[in-house]
Write a protein that holds these residues in place. Structure first.
Motif, PDB file in Angstrom:
ATOM      1  N   ALA A 343      46.121  27.871  52.780  1.00 34.13           N
ATOM      2  CA  ALA A 343      46.650  28.896  51.881  1.00 34.13           C
ATOM      3  C   ALA A 343      45.980  30.245  52.149  1.00 34.13           C
ATOM      4  N   GLU A 344      46.700  31.314  51.893  1.00 34.22           N
ATOM      5  CA  GLU A 344      46.105  32.638  51.986  1.00 34.22           C
ATOM      6  C   GLU A 344      45.131  32.837  50.828  1.00 34.22           C
ATOM      7  N   VAL A 345      43.998  33.459  51.099  1.00 34.76           N
ATOM      8  CA  VAL A 345      43.016  33.719  50.055  1.00 34.76           C
ATOM      9  C   VAL A 345      42.448  35.115  50.245  1.00 34.76           C
ATOM     10  N   GLU A 346      42.238  35.803  49.134  1.00 38.63           N
ATOM     11  CA  GLU A 346      41.623  37.130  49.149  1.00 38.63           C
ATOM     12  C   GLU A 346      40.606  37.205  48.025  1.00 38.63           C
ATOM     13  N   VAL A 347      39.411  37.644  48.345  1.00 39.88           N
ATOM     14  CA  VAL A 347      38.337  37.776  47.368  1.00 39.88           C
ATOM     15  C   VAL A 347      38.069  39.264  47.165  1.00 39.88           C
ATOM     16  N   THR A 348      38.103  39.707  45.909  1.00 40.51           N
ATOM     17  CA  THR A 348      37.934  41.122  45.579  1.00 40.51           C
ATOM     18  C   THR A 348      36.768  41.286  44.619  1.00 40.51           C
ATOM     19  N   LEU A 349      35.847  42.142  44.972  1.00 40.45           N
ATOM     20  CA  LEU A 349      34.676  42.383  44.128  1.00 40.45           C
ATOM     21  C   LEU A 349      35.048  43.252  42.935  1.00 40.45           C
ATOM     22  N   GLU A 350      34.574  42.869  41.752  1.00 40.06           N
ATOM     23  CA  GLU A 350      34.734  43.716  40.570  1.00 40.06           C
ATOM     24  C   GLU A 350      33.439  44.446  40.226  1.00 40.06           C
ATOM     25  N   ALA A 351      32.313  43.719  40.160  1.00 40.65           N
ATOM     26  CA  ALA A 351      31.061  44.350  39.747  1.00 40.65           C
ATOM     27  C   ALA A 351      29.880  43.569  40.290  1.00 40.65           C
ATOM     28  N   LEU A 352      28.779  44.291  40.522  1.00 40.61           N
ATOM     29  CA  LEU A 352      27.518  43.707  40.962  1.00 40.61           C
ATOM     30  C   LEU A 352      26.402  44.158  40.030  1.00 40.61           C
ATOM     31  N   GLY A 353      25.433  43.291  39.827  1.00 36.77           N
ATOM     32  CA  GLY A 353      24.231  43.660  39.080  1.00 36.77           C
ATOM     33  C   GLY A 353      23.061  42.830  39.562  1.00 36.77           C
TER      34      GLY A 353
END
Length: 450
Positions: A343-353
């Protein structure tokens, strides 16, 4: 001196509580979709309180499009150190109003606790600072900078710019961050470690459009099944996080009894805790992964069609000693390599701490421990970790490397910060206010400026 301070704090507490209730009535929420004028009202109220507490230089400040923060200053007497007192005046949204036993923005006392959104997190932190200043009046033994942020609950997006812009106003020898809690009612604590945070979205796609589940179901996977199987790879059979490359910090030496943990978490009877190791270790110094939400068709009205795409929001808490950037790369790699069936997969960052860990030794920490023990009538504070995240503490450490950072707070295990029926234990709040006044006195005696 101790008796005089104790009497002064007790004298001030009725007014402190009344002002806390006035703050709780202001629904200052920095989340998108809320009326931001309440944040302006809240900042004005805090500024008025600081002026009334004897700070001659009080300003409401912003960075770019950020929400209002308040900076109040009083210079140090000759040869005395300066203490920065941090809190935040914004609050979480109330959530489901049906789950509140009283109106979230109308403070109500029940059984020795003050209920209301922000009563504990963190308007009581603001008022602990005000209480200590009022107790000393014109006889403050240290210089003070009070910094009250206006968007902490929404991620402190403008905080870095605020710190850079007003750095010279915030330079201090000791930083007190009143945004944590105590180990228990009657047991004070210093927070010496907090986990960091990675928030990310994972999208999976298997079709370019929805198709009939009867005609194509079987050989064609649906996106929800793909997403479910992918999410399941994040933990092993014991419930430990199964993402390679994440740091595990040393175990805490505090015993966290299982019955207390279950009660505080609200775990239903029959539901088992997951993972291996002690509860304090798993909650404070191990990585943890949670699925916070899934975008998919609702069950009501769902057609008999294979879902072509689905999205989940993943929250990864990272242990002290790790970095948010490294942890995000590990999570992203895991999701991309474990997605099933091509399957196609995409990971998108929202926030880091980033997480943080404090070496809580030295004169400032000695001063704090003595103040806490005195305020709690001989009960010495414990050093504890917290599973949650306050990413800006790492920023304070980086920008003011010579300052000692003390993480304190007003919450107790029943405060329910961020949830319905948030509350403040009023008896413990008095001790917190006294402890802060004693801390300022002790810092004046034990910490050298510069």
């Amino acid at each position: 001196m101790s008796a005089d301070l104790r009497a002064a704090v007790e004298r001030e507490m009725p007014g402190v509580r009344a002002d806390l209730e006035r703050l709780v009535r202001i629904p200052g929420i920095a989340f998108t979709g809320y009326d931001f004028s309440h944040l302006d009202r809240s900042a004005e109220a805090v500024a008025e309180l600081l002026r009334g507490a004897g700070l001659p230089d009080v300003r409401i400040v912003r960075a770019g499009d950020g929400h209002p923060a308040v900076i109040g200053r009083r210079p140090a007497p000759p040869g005395a150190p300066t203490v920065l007192l941090y809190a935040h005046h914004d609050v979480q949204p109330p959530g489901d109003l049906a789950k509140w036993e009283s109106e979230p923005f109308e403070p109500v006392e029940r059984n020795g606790r003050l209920y209301g959104r922000g009563a504990a997190d963190d308007k009581a932190g603001v008022m602990a600072h005000v209480a200590a200043l009022r107790a000393f009046g014109d006889d403050l033994p240290v210089g003070v900078v009070v910094f009250v942020e206006g968007e902490e609950e929404f991620g402190s997006e403008s905080l870095d710019d605020l710190l850079k812009t007003y750095r010279d106003d915030l330079v201090s020898d000791v930083i007190v961050i009143a945004d944590s809690g105590n180990w228990d009612v009657g047991q004070p604590a210093l927070t010496v470690g907090l986990r960091g945070l990675v928030s990310a979205f994972v999208d999976v796609r298997v079709l370019d459009h929805a198709v009939h589940s009867g005609m194509f179901g079987g050989p064609v996977p649906d996106a929800l099944t793909v997403l479910s199987r992918l999410i399941a790879t994040l933990h092993d059979d014991a419930g430990d996080v199964a993402v390679d490359g994440l740091v595990r910090a040393p175990a805490s030496d505090i015993d966290y009894p299982a019955d207390r943990f279950r009660h505080e978490a609200g775990i239903l009877d029959g539901v088992r805790t997951i993972g291996t190791g002690g509860l304090a270790e798993m909650a404070w110094t191990r990585p943890a992964i949670s699925v916070l939400g899934i975008d998919a068709p609702p069950t009501t009205g769902a057609p008999n069609a294979l879902v072509p795409a689905a999205r989940a929001k993943i929250s990864l808490r990272i242990a002290p000693g790790d970095t948010a950037e490294s942890a995000y790369r590990a999570l992203k790699t895991h999701l991309e390599t474990h997605v099933p069936w091509g399957a196609e997969v995409e990971v998108t960052l929202e926030a880091l701490g980033d997480p943080f860990r404090i070496d809580a030794t030295g004169p400032a920490y000695d001063a704090a421990r003595a103040a806490f023990a005195e305020a709690w009538d001989g009960t010495a504070p414990v050093d504890m970790g917290v599973g949650g995240s306050i990413p800006f503490i790492a920023t304070f450490q980086e920008m003011f490397p010579k300052a000692s950072v003390l993480v304190t707070g007003v919450e107790d295990p029943d405060a329910r910060a961020h949830g319905p029926n948030e509350s403040l234990h009023l008896g413990e709040f008095t001790k917190v206010c006294l402890a802060e006044a004693l801390l300022l006195r002790n810092v004046a005696q034990q910490v050298q400026p510069g």
